[in-house]
Design a protein around this motif. Structure first.
Motif, PDB file in Angstrom:
ATOM      1  N   ASP A 216       0.802  -1.224   0.000  1.00  0.00           N
ATOM      2  CA  ASP A 216       0.000   0.000   0.000  1.00  0.00           C
ATOM      3  C   ASP A 216       0.835   1.274   0.000  1.00  0.00           C
ATOM      4  O   ASP A 216       0.297   2.376  -0.026  1.00  0.00           O
ATOM      5  N   THR A 218       2.452   2.398   2.416  1.00  0.00           N
ATOM      6  CA  THR A 218       2.503   2.950   3.767  1.00  0.00           C
ATOM      7  C   THR A 218       3.068   1.929   4.744  1.00  0.00           C
ATOM      8  O   THR A 218       4.149   2.112   5.294  1.00  0.00           O
ATOM      9  N   ASP A 219       2.341   0.828   4.961  1.00  0.00           N
ATOM     10  CA  ASP A 219       2.821  -0.216   5.867  1.00  0.00           C
ATOM     11  C   ASP A 219       3.827  -1.136   5.177  1.00  0.00           C
ATOM     12  O   ASP A 219       4.773  -1.616   5.804  1.00  0.00           O
ATOM     13  N   GLN A 231       7.117  -1.708   7.365  1.00  0.00           N
ATOM     14  CA  GLN A 231       7.416  -0.588   8.262  1.00  0.00           C
ATOM     15  C   GLN A 231       7.094  -0.907   9.717  1.00  0.00           C
ATOM     16  O   GLN A 231       7.817  -0.484  10.624  1.00  0.00           O
TER      17      GLN A 231
END
Length: 372
Positions: A216, A218-219, A231
């Motif tokens: 995504d 982000t993670d 992350q």
């Protein structure tokens, strides 16, 4: 006639007065003849000190790394560089005391294709007959030395990431077919499926249940220089995964990665010690075991002190470690050091001390063995 003569005299007098500039009544100051603008804003020149500061700041960001091109030309290197596998490359770093960093496996296998020399004005790195496995970071910096103490000059550095592209090897080759990646809750975890072609499309997949893992941004993100980065790892991420890459041809699969979730407090080793018996008879065999529970990827070093050590009493010491599953998806590394004393004698009685050390510190434990 008199009237005509008077008019002519008046005309010449008018010409002399109007046609010639008037004489200055005072000497002009230097620069007074220059044209001066009226009501015009003029930008003030910055002081020399600021000009010097600006020059200094540009020096800080100046790279000392160059690539030697054909016919003796040089080229400043960008953050990344793509070359075809098989090509040779020569890099130079300005300075009389240069240190290099490059993919570690070139040192591991003492590859003869790599040559590093220090000349009077620059350091030289030559890599011949490159392969896809040579893909990675190449950097250099100037060392500032005072006697035997040296430090890195942060203002004189250079770095570039080189892709050695090979359509037969989309992933950077590794020496193994399986790799363990530890997931720590307090730091990012990297699935190191790096590619040799920066434009390749790379996806992450779980082996069971068979599915593509969504990235995504982000993670879970993909970094072309590192691989997939978790992350904020959790126990839900554990399992076996692999990567798939596509670039103008059939897709290729990476090696498999076993993701193990760990949750062990950081700090000096958590250590225990125990003897097979705290009372021994003459001629008995006695073994003392030093045990450490810790993070799977943290090495532990052991040292021993025992009664017969000063008299060079022979003792057998064995060190080993293994991974254990502590339930709920948590994995721990158990490290052991075993000291064995055969044919126990009176001089072997006393304190057996084990010192376990990791990067966070050391722990000392002891037990006593008496002679019956």
């Amino acid at each position: 006639y008199n009237l005509f003569l008077i008019s002519k005299i008046a005309f010449f007098h008018f010409f002399l007065v109007i046609g010639q500039p008037a004489k200055s009544k005072r000497p002009k100051e230097p620069g007074e003849n220059k044209i001066k603008p009226i009501n015009k804003k003029v930008k003030a020149k910055p002081p020399k000190m600021r000009e010097r500061e600006s020059a200094d700041s540009s020096l800080k960001s100046q790279s000392i790394l160059t690539q030697v091109m054909d016919k003796g030309h040089f080229q400043k290197l960008a953050a990344t560089l793509s070359l075809s596998a098989g090509q040779s490359i020569e890099l130079r770093c300005k300075g009389s005391n240069v240190t290099w960093n490059y993919p570690s496996y070139l040192d591991t296998f003492k590859d003869s294709r790599l040559s590093i020399k220090q000349l009077d004005r620059y350091g030289q790195l030559i890599l011949a007959n490159s392969t896809a496995a040579d893909t990675g970071e190449y950097s250099c910096w100037l060392q500032l030395c005072n006697g035997n103490k040296c430090r890195k000059d942060e203002t004189k550095t250079g770095s570039t990431y080189i892709f050695f592209t090979d359509k037969e090897e989309l992933f950077v080759p590794t020496p193994s077919y399986f790799e363990i990646v530890y997931l720590n809750p307090d730091k990012p975890a990297v699935i190191p499926c790096r590619v040799t072609t920066p434009s390749a499309k790379v996806t992450l997949h779980r082996e069971f249940p068979a599915e593509e893992i969504e990235t995504d941004g982000t993670d879970i993100i993909y970094d072309v220089k590192k691989g997939f980065v978790y992350q904020h790892p959790t126990s839900d991420h554990k399992g076996i995964v692999y990567c798939k890459a596509e670039s103008q041809g059939a897709p290729q699969i990476s090696i498999k990665y076993h993701l193990l979730y760990v949750e062990v407090p950081k700090g000096p080793p958590s250590t225990t010690i125990a003897a097979s018996s705290n009372r021994a008879e003459v001629s008995d065999s006695v073994h003392v075991i030093c045990t450490v529970l810790g993070e799977p990827d943290v090495d532990v070093n052991f040292r021993w002190q025992y009664p017969g050590q000063e008299s060079e009493r022979p003792a057998i010491i064995q060190n080993f470690w293994r991974l254990i599953n502590r339930g709920t998806g948590h994995t721990t590394r158990i490290s052991k050091s075993i000291l064995l004393v055969e044919d126990f004698e009176a001089r072997d009685a006393g304190n057996y001390i084990c010192i376990a050390q990791n990067l966070q510190g050391e722990t000392t434990v002891a037990t006593r063995v008496e002679l019956n």
